[in-house]
Design a protein around this motif. Structure first.
Motif, PDB file in Angstrom:
ATOM      1  N   LYS A   1      -2.847 -17.505  -9.121  1.00  0.00           N
ATOM      2  CA  LYS A   1      -2.313 -17.300  -7.765  1.00  0.00           C
ATOM      3  C   LYS A   1      -2.087 -15.809  -7.502  1.00  0.00           C
ATOM      4  N   LEU A   2      -1.543 -15.109  -8.474  1.00  0.00           N
ATOM      5  CA  LEU A   2      -1.328 -13.674  -8.305  1.00  0.00           C
ATOM      6  C   LEU A   2      -2.668 -12.940  -8.162  1.00  0.00           C
ATOM      7  N   ARG A   3      -3.663 -13.320  -8.968  1.00  0.00           N
ATOM      8  CA  ARG A   3      -4.989 -12.712  -8.858  1.00  0.00           C
ATOM      9  C   ARG A   3      -5.587 -12.985  -7.479  1.00  0.00           C
TER      10      ARG A   3
ATOM     11  N   PRO B   1      -9.491 -10.951   0.486  1.00  0.00           N
ATOM     12  CA  PRO B   1     -10.073 -10.002   1.437  1.00  0.00           C
ATOM     13  C   PRO B   1      -9.433 -10.144   2.818  1.00  0.00           C
ATOM     14  N   GLY B   2      -9.420  -9.045   3.533  1.00  0.00           N
ATOM     15  CA  GLY B   2      -9.012  -9.071   4.932  1.00  0.00           C
ATOM     16  C   GLY B   2      -7.528  -9.049   5.202  1.00  0.00           C
ATOM     17  N   ILE B   3      -6.710  -8.790   4.195  1.00  0.00           N
ATOM     18  CA  ILE B   3      -5.270  -8.664   4.464  1.00  0.00           C
ATOM     19  C   ILE B   3      -4.813  -7.273   4.023  1.00  0.00           C
ATOM     20  N   SER B   4      -3.753  -6.825   4.639  1.00  0.00           N
ATOM     21  CA  SER B   4      -3.259  -5.473   4.343  1.00  0.00           C
ATOM     22  C   SER B   4      -2.513  -5.464   3.013  1.00  0.00           C
ATOM     23  N   ASP B   5      -2.382  -4.279   2.458  1.00  0.00           N
ATOM     24  CA  ASP B   5      -1.611  -4.126   1.219  1.00  0.00           C
ATOM     25  C   ASP B   5      -0.171  -4.587   1.423  1.00  0.00           C
ATOM     26  N   GLU B   6       0.355  -4.326   2.610  1.00  0.00           N
ATOM     27  CA  GLU B   6       1.732  -4.738   2.932  1.00  0.00           C
ATOM     28  C   GLU B   6       1.856  -6.261   2.897  1.00  0.00           C
ATOM     29  N   ASP B   7       0.900  -6.983   3.511  1.00  0.00           N
ATOM     30  CA  ASP B   7       0.919  -8.449   3.494  1.00  0.00           C
ATOM     31  C   ASP B   7       0.747  -8.969   2.062  1.00  0.00           C
ATOM     32  N   ARG B   8      -0.141  -8.336   1.326  1.00  0.00           N
ATOM     33  CA  ARG B   8      -0.392  -8.727  -0.060  1.00  0.00           C
ATOM     34  C   ARG B   8       0.894  -8.572  -0.885  1.00  0.00           C
ATOM     35  N   ASP B   9       1.567  -7.436  -0.737  1.00  0.00           N
ATOM     36  CA  ASP B   9       2.816  -7.195  -1.457  1.00  0.00           C
ATOM     37  C   ASP B   9       3.887  -8.218  -1.071  1.00  0.00           C
TER      38      ASP B   9
END
Length: 167
Positions: free
Chosen positions: A124-126, A132-140
């Protein structure tokens, strides 16, 4: 052979179902009925109480009757037929609640091991980190939320274990 005691119809129903007079199955012990009710209902229901209700020595409240009926497999219509309409209504609620719980429990994968859980968490973390297609902020934010939820679950179980040990 001694004559069985006369029981009111409502009590006879519970006795017949518990002793499984109409089936080729072993009777359900009084202790098993009491334990099943206590575990599921969440309140003390002692073997002696089951015995006293079934013998007619005491009259069960509608709630106690509904739980006893549930534990021995009575149907709502059987409880209605013996003249316990409020107990039948409560039994309907007990059946609905417990069938929903059983459905949820049946859908859980109880074979999960710590290693498999760890592998799924890593996956899930990987997945979050490579989506793809999401911002680093959303990912964090997604990663932080996942880890916060896991932390909350673990802390909750730590508290439950602590409370059980304190008994």
């Amino acid at each position: 052979m001694p004559k069985p005691p006369h029981r009111p119809a409502e009590v006879e129903l519970l006795h017949r179902l518990r002793t499984r007079q109409d089936e080729l199955l072993p009777e359900i012990p009084l202790k098993a009925v009491a334990e099943k009710i206590a575990q599921t209902a969440g309140y003390n229901f002692y073997t002696n109480k089951v015995r006293r209700i079934e013998s007619g020595e005491t009259t069960a409240s509608d709630l106690d009757y509904a739980w006893f009926a549930w534990a021995v497999g009575a149907s709502v219509s059987q409880v209605e037929q013996v003249g316990r309409p409020e107990a039948a209504r409560l039994l309907r609620e007990i059946i609905a609640k417990n069938s929903a719980t059983e459905t949820k429990r049946a859908s859980l994968d109880l074979s999960i091991t710590p290693d498999r859980f760890q592998a799924e968490l890593r996956e899930k973390l990987r997945e979050i980190r490579t989506m793809p297609g999401i911002s680093d902020e959303d990912r964090d934010r997604m990663e932080e939320t996942l880890l916060q939820h896991l932390d909350l679950v673990l802390r909750t179980y730590d508290q439950q274990i602590h409370m059980l040990r304190a008994r």
